[in-house]
Design a protein around this motif. Structure first.
Motif, PDB file in Angstrom:
ATOM      1  N   ASP A 171      11.919   7.267  -5.415  1.00  0.00           N
ATOM      2  CA  ASP A 171      10.615   6.696  -5.068  1.00  0.00           C
ATOM      3  C   ASP A 171       9.628   7.855  -4.952  1.00  0.00           C
ATOM      4  OD1 ASP A 171       8.354   5.782  -3.725  1.00  0.00           O
ATOM      5  OD2 ASP A 171       9.474   4.381  -2.458  1.00  0.00           O
ATOM      6  N   SER A 199      10.615   0.067   2.710  1.00  0.00           N
ATOM      7  CA  SER A 199      10.651  -0.885   1.598  1.00  0.00           C
ATOM      8  C   SER A 199      11.941  -0.755   0.785  1.00  0.00           C
ATOM      9  CB  SER A 199       9.433  -0.689   0.690  1.00  0.00           C
ATOM     10  OG  SER A 199       9.337   0.641   0.254  1.00  0.00           O
ATOM     11  N   LYS A 254      -1.631   5.995  -2.968  1.00  0.00           N
ATOM     12  CA  LYS A 254      -1.662   7.294  -2.290  1.00  0.00           C
ATOM     13  C   LYS A 254      -2.432   8.289  -3.166  1.00  0.00           C
ATOM     14  CE  LYS A 254       2.070   6.412   0.876  1.00  0.00           C
ATOM     15  NZ  LYS A 254       3.313   5.645   0.707  1.00  0.00           N
ATOM     16  N   ALA A 301       2.305  -3.878  -5.079  1.00  0.00           N
ATOM     17  CA  ALA A 301       2.460  -2.728  -4.185  1.00  0.00           C
ATOM     18  C   ALA A 301       3.816  -2.090  -4.462  1.00  0.00           C
ATOM     19  CB  ALA A 301       2.388  -3.163  -2.728  1.00  0.00           C
ATOM     20  N   CYS A 302       3.984  -0.838  -4.055  1.00  0.00           N
ATOM     21  CA  CYS A 302       5.305  -0.226  -4.184  1.00  0.00           C
ATOM     22  C   CYS A 302       6.296  -0.901  -3.252  1.00  0.00           C
ATOM     23  CB  CYS A 302       5.234   1.272  -3.906  1.00  0.00           C
ATOM     24  SG  CYS A 302       6.786   2.120  -4.230  1.00  0.00           S
ATOM     25  N   PHE A 303       5.789  -1.457  -2.150  1.00  0.00           N
ATOM     26  CA  PHE A 303       6.682  -2.218  -1.265  1.00  0.00           C
ATOM     27  C   PHE A 303       7.366  -3.330  -2.062  1.00  0.00           C
ATOM     28  CE2 PHE A 303       8.436  -4.126   2.373  1.00  0.00           C
ATOM     29  CZ  PHE A 303       8.273  -3.270   3.440  1.00  0.00           C
ATOM     30  N   HIS A 354      12.326   5.144   2.744  1.00  0.00           N
ATOM     31  CA  HIS A 354      11.221   4.288   3.196  1.00  0.00           C
ATOM     32  C   HIS A 354      11.689   2.871   3.530  1.00  0.00           C
ATOM     33  CE1 HIS A 354       7.370   2.011   2.643  1.00  0.00           C
ATOM     34  NE2 HIS A 354       6.882   3.091   3.220  1.00  0.00           N
ATOM     35  N   THR A 378       3.528   4.330  -6.110  1.00  0.00           N
ATOM     36  CA  THR A 378       2.382   3.555  -5.637  1.00  0.00           C
ATOM     37  C   THR A 378       1.088   4.075  -6.252  1.00  0.00           C
ATOM     38  OG1 THR A 378       1.163   2.835  -3.671  1.00  0.00           O
ATOM     39  CG2 THR A 378       2.097   5.039  -3.575  1.00  0.00           C
ATOM     40  N   SER A 433       6.465   7.872  -4.262  1.00  0.00           N
ATOM     41  CA  SER A 433       5.207   7.522  -3.587  1.00  0.00           C
ATOM     42  C   SER A 433       4.478   8.717  -2.958  1.00  0.00           C
ATOM     43  CB  SER A 433       5.451   6.458  -2.515  1.00  0.00           C
ATOM     44  OG  SER A 433       5.726   5.224  -3.129  1.00  0.00           O
ATOM     45  N   HIS A 434       5.216   9.561  -2.217  1.00  0.00           N
ATOM     46  CA  HIS A 434       4.571  10.721  -1.577  1.00  0.00           C
ATOM     47  C   HIS A 434       4.649  11.978  -2.438  1.00  0.00           C
ATOM     48  CE1 HIS A 434       3.369   9.361   2.412  1.00  0.00           C
ATOM     49  NE2 HIS A 434       4.501   8.701   2.516  1.00  0.00           N
TER      50      HIS A 434
HETATM   51  C1  LIG Z   1       3.824   4.282   0.975  1.00  0.00           C
HETATM   52  C2  LIG Z   1       5.179   4.100   0.428  1.00  0.00           C
HETATM   53  C3  LIG Z   1       5.572   2.884  -0.127  1.00  0.00           C
HETATM   54  C4  LIG Z   1       4.684   1.672  -0.106  1.00  0.00           C
HETATM   55  O1  LIG Z   1       3.671   1.767  -1.051  1.00  0.00           O
HETATM   56  P1  LIG Z   1       2.593   0.592  -1.146  1.00  0.00           P
HETATM   57  O2  LIG Z   1       2.139   0.632  -2.562  1.00  0.00           O
HETATM   58  O3  LIG Z   1       1.526   0.917  -0.159  1.00  0.00           O
HETATM   59  O4  LIG Z   1       3.296  -0.669  -0.814  1.00  0.00           O
HETATM   60  C5  LIG Z   1       6.835   2.798  -0.682  1.00  0.00           C
HETATM   61  N1  LIG Z   1       7.669   3.845  -0.681  1.00  0.00           N
HETATM   62  C6  LIG Z   1       7.347   5.024  -0.117  1.00  0.00           C
HETATM   63  C7  LIG Z   1       8.309   6.153  -0.146  1.00  0.00           C
HETATM   64  C8  LIG Z   1       6.087   5.187   0.455  1.00  0.00           C
HETATM   65  O5  LIG Z   1       5.770   6.343   1.015  1.00  0.00           O
END
Ligand SMILES: *Cc1c(COP(=O)(O)O)cnc(C)c1O
Length: 421
Positions: free
Chosen positions: A233, A163, A267, A135-137, A161, A264, A235-236
């Motif tokens: 990061d 994480s 998403k 996971a990105c976490f 975030h 990630t 992710s979004h």
């Molecule tokens: C959703 C998110 C994560 C976590 O991603 P996962 O793969 O679901 O663990 C990490 N960083 C940011 C900025 C996110 O929005």
């Protein structure tokens, strides 16, 4: 005498323990403590309840009770969560490479498709190498501690975030924080960190509450001026912002100036599960040696690697999904503003409809659900005090009729609750 357990002895019976009166045990005290805490969470209106979906994740979902709703609160930005081609690729990978890996990557959990996926990620972000995580976490949890020590400085955006915050906590580096996307404050923090050996600026690409984009060009300028590394990061932002949706590095043309990206697969990139870190060769190499969530956690399953490879192939073939997402965001935002709503100036697929009042945000979201529209009401402590809002997440899966229905519901509820005149 050594006693060996005979694993094959199926006749072995263990005496079942009788239920113990929990009040008299340690758990009795702990149970009371948890019950009180849970009650307090509920009374503060912060108790999280799940929505049970009984259909694939999509623009239109069916709930367990058979009712239908339009989904405006998933991170399904490109609408790939129920994509047939990706599901097919997942099945093919499962047929060809099996169900699970039963191993961490470095022992015997790497297949050809895991390496191919890392290569596809590097190509997408124009980087030298990539490393997969569950996971990105985990990617964020495992990126700082192997690279930085007490001699170094991590300079982090205040709205990063959870994480990233946890990853920084696991590392002994000195911590500096700057106000969200505030370049004057970032510069001040960089000056304060000048005595440290190495410095790294860390930011989300898109911030999930306002939908604003990190000013990567200015961040990179400051990084060069004060000799700092840069991590983002995505992710979004990956799949969402930038002329062809490749993220903030593309949007601000910062390729070659960003040292570390995390992201990630959960998403825009299909919505299943999985994360990655990508960037400079030696950095990724070091993570393979020392990053704990990589060394001590299982490999992603073949079906995810196979489907994710297909996803990058799809995105390489056409920008149509990204184009549709941008069109949807623009349409929704313009109509909502024309209706009189106060919208944060979004630069992503996240649209914050400002209400400023916490109970109102909850009432609004509940009434929207009655209209068959799922959106989320956020208030303090998730957003600053007095900044309560409804967060809407747009998707390429939304058709014009979905958007119109959501806008009509917003206007109806807005009038009922006195938000609109
Ligand atoms: C959703 C998110 C994560 C976590 O991603 P996962 O793969 O679901 O663990 C990490 N960083 C940011 C900025 C996110 O929005």
């Amino acid at each position: 005498m050594i006693f060996y357990v005979d694993f094959q002895d199926k006749s072995a019976k263990f005496e079942r323990r009788k239920p113990i009166n929990t009040i008299l045990t340690m758990y009795g005290k702990f149970q009371k403590y948890l019950q009180d805490e849970l009650k307090a969470i509920d009374e503060a209106g912060l108790y999280k309840r799940e929505r049970n979906i009984a259909s694939p994740q999509s623009a239109e979902i069916t709930l367990q009770d058979g009712s239908k709703a339009l989904n405006f609160c998933a991170n399904n930005y490109l609408g790939l969560a129920d994509d047939k081609r990706l599901a097919e690729a997942a099945k093919m990978a499962m047929d060809a490479r099996g169900y699970g890996m039963s191993s961490v990557r470095f022992i015997c959990g790497t297949q050809d498709i895991h390496k191919d996926l890392e290569k596809a990620i590097s190509e997408y972000f124009h980087t030298e190498d990539a490393i997969l995580y569950a996971a990105c976490f985990d990617a964020n949890g495992g990126v700082f501690e192997p690279l930085f020590t007490a001699e170094d400085a991590i300079i982090s955006d205040s709205l990063n975030h959870a994480s990233i915050i946890d990853g920084v906590r696991l590392c002994k580096a000195q911590r500096f924080r700057y106000a969200n996307a505030d370049m004057a404050d970032l510069e001040a923090q960089l000056q304060a960190a000048q005595a440290c050996r190495h410095r790294i600026i860390v930011t989300d690409g898109v911030f999930s509450m306002d939908g604003n984009v990190a000013p990567m060009d200015k961040i990179c300028d400051l990084a060069e001026k004060y000799d700092a590394l840069v991590m983002v990061d995505e992710s979004h932002s990956a799949g969402v912002v930038g002329p062809t949706g490749h993220g903030v590095a593309e949007q601000f043309n910062c390729y070659g100036r960003i040292d570390i990206f995390t992201g990630t697969l959960g998403k825009a990139f299909g919505g299943a599960v999985g994360g990655f870190t990508t960037g400079r060769k030696e950095i990724i190499d070091m993570l393979r040696q020392r990053s704990r969530p990589y060394l001590f956690s299982n490999s992603i399953p073949p079906m995810i690697a196979g489907a994710a490879l297909e996803m990058f192939k799809m995105l390489g073939e056409s920008d149509a999904l990204h184009d549709k997402l941008v069109e949807n965001v623009n349409y929704f935002r313009d109509k909502m503003m024309a209706a009189g709503f106060d919208i944060k100036p979004t630069q992503s697929a996240i649209c914050a409809v400002m209400l400023y009042d916490a109970p109102l945000s909850q009432k609004f979201a509940a009434k929207m659900a009655e209209e068959g529209i799922f959106v989320t009401g956020f208030y303090y402590p998730v957003v600053p005090k007095g900044q309560a809002r409804i967060r809407v997440q747009l998707s390429a899966a939304h058709e014009r009729a979905h958007l119109d229905k959501a806008i009509a519901a917003f206007i109806k509820v807005g009038k009922e609750l006195g938000v609109l005149k």
